[in-house]
Motif scaffolding. Structure first.
Motif, mmCIF file in Angstrom:
data_model
loop_
_atom_site.group_PDB
_atom_site.id
_atom_site.type_symbol
_atom_site.label_atom_id
_atom_site.label_comp_id
_atom_site.label_asym_id
_atom_site.label_seq_id
_atom_site.Cartn_x
_atom_site.Cartn_y
_atom_site.Cartn_z
ATOM 1 N N ARG A 3 0.835 -1.208 0.000
ATOM 2 C CA ARG A 3 0.000 0.000 0.000
ATOM 3 C C ARG A 3 0.866 1.254 0.000
ATOM 4 O O ARG A 3 0.588 2.216 -0.717
ATOM 5 C CB ARG A 3 -0.946 0.009 1.208
ATOM 6 N N ALA A 4 1.917 1.245 0.796
ATOM 7 C CA ALA A 4 2.809 2.415 0.861
ATOM 8 C C ALA A 4 3.465 2.666 -0.498
ATOM 9 O O ALA A 4 3.552 3.815 -0.951
ATOM 10 C CB ALA A 4 3.872 2.213 1.936
ATOM 11 N N PHE A 5 3.912 1.609 -1.167
ATOM 12 C CA PHE A 5 4.485 1.778 -2.513
ATOM 13 C C PHE A 5 3.445 2.358 -3.463
ATOM 14 O O PHE A 5 3.730 3.286 -4.226
ATOM 15 C CB PHE A 5 4.995 0.440 -3.069
ATOM 16 N N ARG A 6 2.229 1.815 -3.444
ATOM 17 C CA ARG A 6 1.181 2.317 -4.346
ATOM 18 C C ARG A 6 0.865 3.777 -4.078
ATOM 19 O O ARG A 6 0.629 4.551 -5.000
ATOM 20 C CB ARG A 6 -0.085 1.467 -4.184
ATOM 21 N N ASP A 7 0.855 4.163 -2.804
ATOM 22 C CA ASP A 7 0.507 5.543 -2.431
ATOM 23 C C ASP A 7 1.593 6.549 -2.793
ATOM 24 O O ASP A 7 1.302 7.741 -2.933
ATOM 25 C CB ASP A 7 0.222 5.632 -0.932
ATOM 26 N N THR A 8 2.836 6.110 -2.913
ATOM 27 C CA THR A 8 3.944 7.057 -3.107
ATOM 28 C C THR A 8 4.694 6.884 -4.429
ATOM 29 O O THR A 8 5.577 7.687 -4.726
ATOM 30 C CB THR A 8 4.953 6.949 -1.950
ATOM 31 N N ALA A 9 4.363 5.884 -5.216
ATOM 32 C CA ALA A 9 5.114 5.612 -6.446
ATOM 33 C C ALA A 9 5.141 6.817 -7.383
ATOM 34 O O ALA A 9 6.161 7.093 -8.029
ATOM 35 C CB ALA A 9 4.534 4.391 -7.166
ATOM 36 N N HIS A 10 4.042 7.562 -7.442
ATOM 37 C CA HIS A 10 3.982 8.730 -8.341
ATOM 38 C C HIS A 10 5.030 9.784 -7.974
ATOM 39 O O HIS A 10 5.428 10.582 -8.812
ATOM 40 C CB HIS A 10 2.583 9.336 -8.339
ATOM 41 N N ASP A 11 5.489 9.786 -6.715
ATOM 42 C CA ASP A 11 6.521 10.747 -6.304
ATOM 43 C C ASP A 11 7.813 10.579 -7.095
ATOM 44 O O ASP A 11 8.561 11.533 -7.281
ATOM 45 C CB ASP A 11 6.862 10.587 -4.814
ATOM 46 N N LEU A 12 8.080 9.359 -7.549
ATOM 47 C CA LEU A 12 9.332 9.084 -8.258
ATOM 48 C C LEU A 12 9.374 9.736 -9.637
ATOM 49 O O LEU A 12 10.452 9.895 -10.212
ATOM 50 C CB LEU A 12 9.550 7.579 -8.374
ATOM 51 N N ASP A 13 8.229 10.128 -10.149
ATOM 52 C CA ASP A 13 8.181 10.773 -11.460
ATOM 53 C C ASP A 13 9.002 12.059 -11.521
ATOM 54 O O ASP A 13 9.388 12.499 -12.594
ATOM 55 C CB ASP A 13 6.734 11.083 -11.863
ATOM 56 N N GLN A 14 9.282 12.660 -10.365
ATOM 57 C CA GLN A 14 10.049 13.906 -10.354
ATOM 58 C C GLN A 14 11.536 13.686 -10.672
ATOM 59 O O GLN A 14 12.241 14.647 -10.946
ATOM 60 C CB GLN A 14 9.913 14.605 -9.002
ATOM 61 N N PHE A 15 11.991 12.438 -10.648
ATOM 62 C CA PHE A 15 13.402 12.163 -10.895
ATOM 63 C C PHE A 15 13.644 11.917 -12.374
ATOM 64 O O PHE A 15 13.032 11.018 -12.977
ATOM 65 C CB PHE A 15 13.871 10.952 -10.078
ATOM 66 N N GLU A 16 14.520 12.733 -12.946
ATOM 67 C CA GLU A 16 14.889 12.546 -14.338
ATOM 68 C C GLU A 16 15.523 11.166 -14.484
ATOM 69 O O GLU A 16 16.378 10.778 -13.698
ATOM 70 C CB GLU A 16 15.887 13.625 -14.756
ATOM 71 N N GLY A 17 15.050 10.422 -15.452
ATOM 72 C CA GLY A 17 15.588 9.090 -15.693
ATOM 73 C C GLY A 17 14.805 7.972 -15.038
ATOM 74 O O GLY A 17 15.092 6.804 -15.259
ATOM 75 N N PHE A 18 13.792 8.299 -14.235
ATOM 76 C CA PHE A 18 12.935 7.259 -13.658
ATOM 77 C C PHE A 18 12.013 6.747 -14.752
ATOM 78 O O PHE A 18 11.331 7.515 -15.421
ATOM 79 C CB PHE A 18 12.110 7.813 -12.497
ATOM 80 N N LEU A 19 11.992 5.425 -14.938
ATOM 81 C CA LEU A 19 11.200 4.834 -16.014
ATOM 82 C C LEU A 19 9.968 4.075 -15.523
ATOM 83 O O LEU A 19 9.026 3.893 -16.278
ATOM 84 C CB LEU A 19 12.079 3.890 -16.844
ATOM 85 N N GLY A 20 9.997 3.606 -14.284
ATOM 86 C CA GLY A 20 8.833 2.884 -13.777
ATOM 87 C C GLY A 20 9.202 1.968 -12.629
ATOM 88 O O GLY A 20 10.377 1.717 -12.355
ATOM 89 N N ILE A 21 8.163 1.485 -11.961
ATOM 90 C CA ILE A 21 8.359 0.561 -10.842
ATOM 91 C C ILE A 21 7.256 -0.483 -10.872
ATOM 92 O O ILE A 21 6.112 -0.184 -11.227
ATOM 93 C CB ILE A 21 8.402 1.308 -9.489
ATOM 94 N N GLU A 22 7.620 -1.699 -10.521
ATOM 95 C CA GLU A 22 6.678 -2.810 -10.440
ATOM 96 C C GLU A 22 6.861 -3.493 -9.089
ATOM 97 O O GLU A 22 7.959 -3.504 -8.529
ATOM 98 C CB GLU A 22 6.960 -3.838 -11.544
ATOM 99 N N LEU A 23 5.787 -4.072 -8.585
ATOM 100 C CA LEU A 23 5.859 -4.879 -7.378
ATOM 101 C C LEU A 23 5.627 -6.325 -7.758
ATOM 102 O O LEU A 23 4.619 -6.649 -8.390
ATOM 103 C CB LEU A 23 4.805 -4.427 -6.362
#
Length: 95
Positions: free
Chosen positions: A20-40
């Protein structure tokens, strides 16, 4: 591409909270240049957080950030990464 696999082993109730914590905060990573995605990925007794980055340097910006400390209850990246079960890979998408 650079792939980081963080394996988190815990009892199922704790893994559910972490998912749940990953799902709630994953969108925060979009601010990092070079972030392509995350999977659980779910494994028996473990959760694997698999993140994709354009380069190793792009990934390393995250554990050095204040956002990382926020996501990890105040832990600095160096400290958290020495405690975590992390594997990092140079990867190539071919299809």
């Amino acid at each position: 591409m650079y792939v980081v696999v963080n394996t988190i082993q815990a009892p199922e109730p704790e893994l559910a909270r972490i998912r749940r914590a990953f799902r709630d905060t994953a969108h925060d990573l979009d601010q990092f240049e070079g972030f392509l995605g995350i999977e659980l990925w779910q494994d028996e007794g473990a959760l694997l957080a698999v993140s994709r980055w354009s380069t190793r340097e792009a990934f390393l910006a995250y554990p050095r950030s204040e956002l990382f400390r926020k996501h990890h209850k105040g832990l600095r990246g160096e400290e958290a990464m020495t405690k975590a079960q992390i594997k990092m890979y140079e990867a190539e998408s071919i299809a």
